[in-house]
Write a protein that holds these residues in place. Sequence first.
Motif, PDB file in Angstrom:
ATOM      1  N   PRO A  93      45.089  36.509  -9.908  1.00  0.00           N
ATOM      2  CA  PRO A  93      46.262  35.544  -9.275  1.00  0.00           C
ATOM      3  C   PRO A  93      46.414  36.556  -8.573  1.00  0.00           C
ATOM      4  CG  PRO A  93      46.544  38.167 -11.303  1.00  0.00           C
ATOM      5  CD  PRO A  93      44.966  37.671 -11.121  1.00  0.00           C
ATOM      6  N   LEU A  94      45.699  37.002  -7.617  1.00  0.00           N
ATOM      7  CA  LEU A  94      46.153  37.319  -6.116  1.00  0.00           C
ATOM      8  C   LEU A  94      46.384  36.097  -5.328  1.00  0.00           C
ATOM      9  CD1 LEU A  94      43.077  40.056  -5.763  1.00  0.00           C
ATOM     10  CD2 LEU A  94      45.458  40.621  -6.021  1.00  0.00           C
ATOM     11  N   ASP A  95      45.921  34.906  -5.336  1.00  0.00           N
ATOM     12  CA  ASP A  95      46.157  33.509  -4.176  1.00  0.00           C
ATOM     13  C   ASP A  95      47.673  32.911  -5.015  1.00  0.00           C
ATOM     14  OD1 ASP A  95      45.407  32.842  -6.696  1.00  0.00           O
ATOM     15  OD2 ASP A  95      44.018  31.756  -6.333  1.00  0.00           O
ATOM     16  N   LYS A  96      47.998  33.607  -5.910  1.00  0.00           N
ATOM     17  CA  LYS A  96      49.457  33.251  -5.899  1.00  0.00           C
ATOM     18  C   LYS A  96      50.738  33.790  -6.136  1.00  0.00           C
ATOM     19  CE  LYS A  96      47.528  29.560  -8.784  1.00  0.00           C
ATOM     20  NZ  LYS A  96      46.944  29.991  -8.483  1.00  0.00           N
ATOM     21  N   ILE A  97      50.174  35.884  -5.297  1.00  0.00           N
ATOM     22  CA  ILE A  97      50.617  36.639  -5.128  1.00  0.00           C
ATOM     23  C   ILE A  97      50.840  36.981  -3.788  1.00  0.00           C
ATOM     24  CG2 ILE A  97      51.473  39.086  -5.121  1.00  0.00           C
ATOM     25  CD1 ILE A  97      49.616  38.849  -7.404  1.00  0.00           C
ATOM     26  N   PHE A  98      49.559  36.940  -2.644  1.00  0.00           N
ATOM     27  CA  PHE A  98      49.568  36.898  -1.553  1.00  0.00           C
ATOM     28  C   PHE A  98      48.678  35.756  -0.570  1.00  0.00           C
ATOM     29  CE2 PHE A  98      48.772  41.344  -3.925  1.00  0.00           C
ATOM     30  CZ  PHE A  98      49.865  41.594  -2.702  1.00  0.00           C
ATOM     31  N   THR A  99      49.550  35.594   0.473  1.00  0.00           N
ATOM     32  CA  THR A  99      49.101  35.260   1.296  1.00  0.00           C
ATOM     33  C   THR A  99      47.793  35.707   2.540  1.00  0.00           C
ATOM     34  OG1 THR A  99      51.268  34.321   2.412  1.00  0.00           O
ATOM     35  CG2 THR A  99      49.373  33.470   3.592  1.00  0.00           C
ATOM     36  N   SER A 100      48.168  36.836   2.421  1.00  0.00           N
ATOM     37  CA  SER A 100      46.953  37.776   2.978  1.00  0.00           C
ATOM     38  C   SER A 100      47.257  39.254   3.095  1.00  0.00           C
ATOM     39  CB  SER A 100      46.646  36.995   4.585  1.00  0.00           C
ATOM     40  OG  SER A 100      47.584  37.589   5.337  1.00  0.00           O
ATOM     41  N   ILE A 101      46.350  40.265   2.871  1.00  0.00           N
ATOM     42  CA  ILE A 101      46.548  41.313   3.263  1.00  0.00           C
ATOM     43  C   ILE A 101      45.174  41.345   5.027  1.00  0.00           C
ATOM     44  CG2 ILE A 101      45.893  43.874   2.362  1.00  0.00           C
ATOM     45  CD1 ILE A 101      46.292  42.573  -0.658  1.00  0.00           C
ATOM     46  N   GLU A 102      45.840  42.929   5.202  1.00  0.00           N
ATOM     47  CA  GLU A 102      45.549  43.013   6.811  1.00  0.00           C
ATOM     48  C   GLU A 102      45.777  45.025   6.780  1.00  0.00           C
ATOM     49  OE1 GLU A 102      47.856  41.167  10.157  1.00  0.00           O
ATOM     50  OE2 GLU A 102      48.016  39.067   8.149  1.00  0.00           O
ATOM     51  N   LEU A 103      44.446  45.007   7.066  1.00  0.00           N
ATOM     52  CA  LEU A 103      44.180  46.310   7.108  1.00  0.00           C
ATOM     53  C   LEU A 103      43.719  46.654   8.544  1.00  0.00           C
ATOM     54  CD1 LEU A 103      43.155  45.764   3.725  1.00  0.00           C
ATOM     55  CD2 LEU A 103      42.599  47.961   3.642  1.00  0.00           C
ATOM     56  N   ALA A 104      44.594  47.780   8.816  1.00  0.00           N
ATOM     57  CA  ALA A 104      43.779  48.655  10.292  1.00  0.00           C
ATOM     58  C   ALA A 104      43.575  49.741  10.405  1.00  0.00           C
ATOM     59  CB  ALA A 104      44.612  48.138  11.361  1.00  0.00           C
ATOM     60  N   GLY A 105      42.945  50.680  11.477  1.00  0.00           N
ATOM     61  CA  GLY A 105      42.839  52.013  11.204  1.00  0.00           C
ATOM     62  C   GLY A 105      40.850  51.967  12.432  1.00  0.00           C
ATOM     63  N   GLN A 106      41.306  53.169  12.355  1.00  0.00           N
ATOM     64  CA  GLN A 106      40.022  54.397  13.241  1.00  0.00           C
ATOM     65  C   GLN A 106      39.290  54.960  12.290  1.00  0.00           C
ATOM     66  OE1 GLN A 106      41.464  55.424  17.125  1.00  0.00           O
ATOM     67  NE2 GLN A 106      39.422  55.560  18.214  1.00  0.00           N
ATOM     68  N   GLN A 107      39.015  56.281  12.236  1.00  0.00           N
ATOM     69  CA  GLN A 107      38.606  56.249  11.629  1.00  0.00           C
ATOM     70  C   GLN A 107      39.098  57.085   9.900  1.00  0.00           C
ATOM     71  OE1 GLN A 107      35.972  58.912  12.830  1.00  0.00           O
ATOM     72  NE2 GLN A 107      35.527  59.609  10.492  1.00  0.00           N
ATOM     73  N   TYR A 108      40.171  56.488  10.196  1.00  0.00           N
ATOM     74  CA  TYR A 108      40.724  56.445   8.688  1.00  0.00           C
ATOM     75  C   TYR A 108      41.081  55.204   8.405  1.00  0.00           C
ATOM     76  CZ  TYR A 108      41.034  61.515   9.294  1.00  0.00           C
ATOM     77  OH  TYR A 108      40.264  62.813   9.561  1.00  0.00           O
ATOM     78  N   LEU A 109      41.914  54.681   7.290  1.00  0.00           N
ATOM     79  CA  LEU A 109      42.637  53.604   7.361  1.00  0.00           C
ATOM     80  C   LEU A 109      44.170  53.687   7.685  1.00  0.00           C
ATOM     81  CD1 LEU A 109      43.299  50.700   6.252  1.00  0.00           C
ATOM     82  CD2 LEU A 109      44.082  51.993   3.923  1.00  0.00           C
ATOM     83  N   ASP A 110      44.690  53.244   8.651  1.00  0.00           N
ATOM     84  CA  ASP A 110      45.450  53.953   9.526  1.00  0.00           C
ATOM     85  C   ASP A 110      47.918  52.616   8.537  1.00  0.00           C
ATOM     86  OD1 ASP A 110      44.772  55.648  11.044  1.00  0.00           O
ATOM     87  OD2 ASP A 110      43.914  54.321  12.636  1.00  0.00           O
ATOM     88  N   SER A 111      47.015  51.385   8.676  1.00  0.00           N
ATOM     89  CA  SER A 111      48.142  50.908   7.951  1.00  0.00           C
ATOM     90  C   SER A 111      47.732  49.136   7.341  1.00  0.00           C
ATOM     91  CB  SER A 111      48.352  49.976  10.078  1.00  0.00           C
ATOM     92  OG  SER A 111      47.665  49.133   9.968  1.00  0.00           O
ATOM     93  N   ILE A 112      48.671  49.213   6.697  1.00  0.00           N
ATOM     94  CA  ILE A 112      48.186  47.913   5.729  1.00  0.00           C
ATOM     95  C   ILE A 112      49.361  46.878   5.586  1.00  0.00           C
ATOM     96  CG2 ILE A 112      48.127  47.378   3.104  1.00  0.00           C
ATOM     97  CD1 ILE A 112      46.929  49.896   2.049  1.00  0.00           C
ATOM     98  N   ARG A 113      49.441  45.939   5.598  1.00  0.00           N
ATOM     99  CA  ARG A 113      49.964  44.726   5.949  1.00  0.00           C
ATOM    100  C   ARG A 113      50.081  43.770   4.124  1.00  0.00           C
ATOM    101  NH1 ARG A 113      53.045  41.250  10.986  1.00  0.00           N
ATOM    102  NH2 ARG A 113      54.055  43.313  10.898  1.00  0.00           N
ATOM    103  N   LEU A 114      51.137  43.766   3.861  1.00  0.00           N
ATOM    104  CA  LEU A 114      50.389  42.460   2.500  1.00  0.00           C
ATOM    105  C   LEU A 114      51.395  41.989   2.772  1.00  0.00           C
ATOM    106  CD1 LEU A 114      51.441  45.032  -0.296  1.00  0.00           C
ATOM    107  CD2 LEU A 114      49.677  44.032   0.125  1.00  0.00           C
ATOM    108  N   ASN A 115      51.242  40.622   2.928  1.00  0.00           N
ATOM    109  CA  ASN A 115      51.489  39.030   3.499  1.00  0.00           C
ATOM    110  C   ASN A 115      51.587  38.080   1.937  1.00  0.00           C
ATOM    111  OD1 ASN A 115      52.116  39.279   6.202  1.00  0.00           O
ATOM    112  ND2 ASN A 115      50.027  38.931   5.827  1.00  0.00           N
ATOM    113  N   ASP A 116      53.336  38.151   1.075  1.00  0.00           N
ATOM    114  CA  ASP A 116      53.577  37.787  -0.244  1.00  0.00           C
ATOM    115  C   ASP A 116      54.065  36.554   0.434  1.00  0.00           C
ATOM    116  OD1 ASP A 116      56.320  37.062  -0.183  1.00  0.00           O
ATOM    117  OD2 ASP A 116      55.876  39.192  -1.503  1.00  0.00           O
TER     118      ASP A 116
END
Length: 201
Positions: free
Chosen positions: A147-170
């Motif tokens: 069902p992921l394609d029915k819920i999200f347009t995209s998921i974007e992650l960004a970081g450096q040494q660690y995971l710094d951010s997640i953006r969920l576009n639904d």
Amino acid sequence: MKYWPLLALLLSPFVGAITLDTLQQRFTEQPIVRAHFTQTRTIKDLPQPLRSQGEMLIARDQGLLWDQKVPFPMALMLDDSRMVQIINGQPPQVITAENNPQMFQFNHLLRALFQADRAVLEQNFRIDFQDMGAGRWTLKLTPITTPLDKIFTSIELAGQQYLDSIRLNDKQGDLTDIAFSQHRLTPTTLTDDERQRFAAH
């Protein structure tokens, strides 16, 4: 030998190039990561974004603990077999793959995001990984499975040494931004309290 500095300058960006494999390796070498999170949810029909914050723990061999402190207490524990959610001190809600497969699939996916698990990500998404230079990276995931394609347009992650951010576009046009800060790798084992939370319920 005067050409060596120039050669080093040309080669150095490639020596340190980040790929999804090196990112997964880096995260694998972090057995436990604790961090502060701030979540901002922008819902198109609401005039003001919804904001929450708290503490997060991802343990490679145990799972995920998510402790929202503001605007109200909500504790979430996720491991390989179940998800336990406690809101405002109410009785725990337990979700398993049997009683809510869609919810469990999404929450199982959360662990794959935090651990950059390439195999799981490639099963569910079209992957666009970018090395941004200076050790920074971005990862855009476009769902290819239901069902992921029915819920999200995209998921974007960004970081450096660690995971710094997640953006969920639904698909509803809503946006969820989660920013992580104050990352801590120690202690490298779970505290007694953390261990009990994974063992409870």
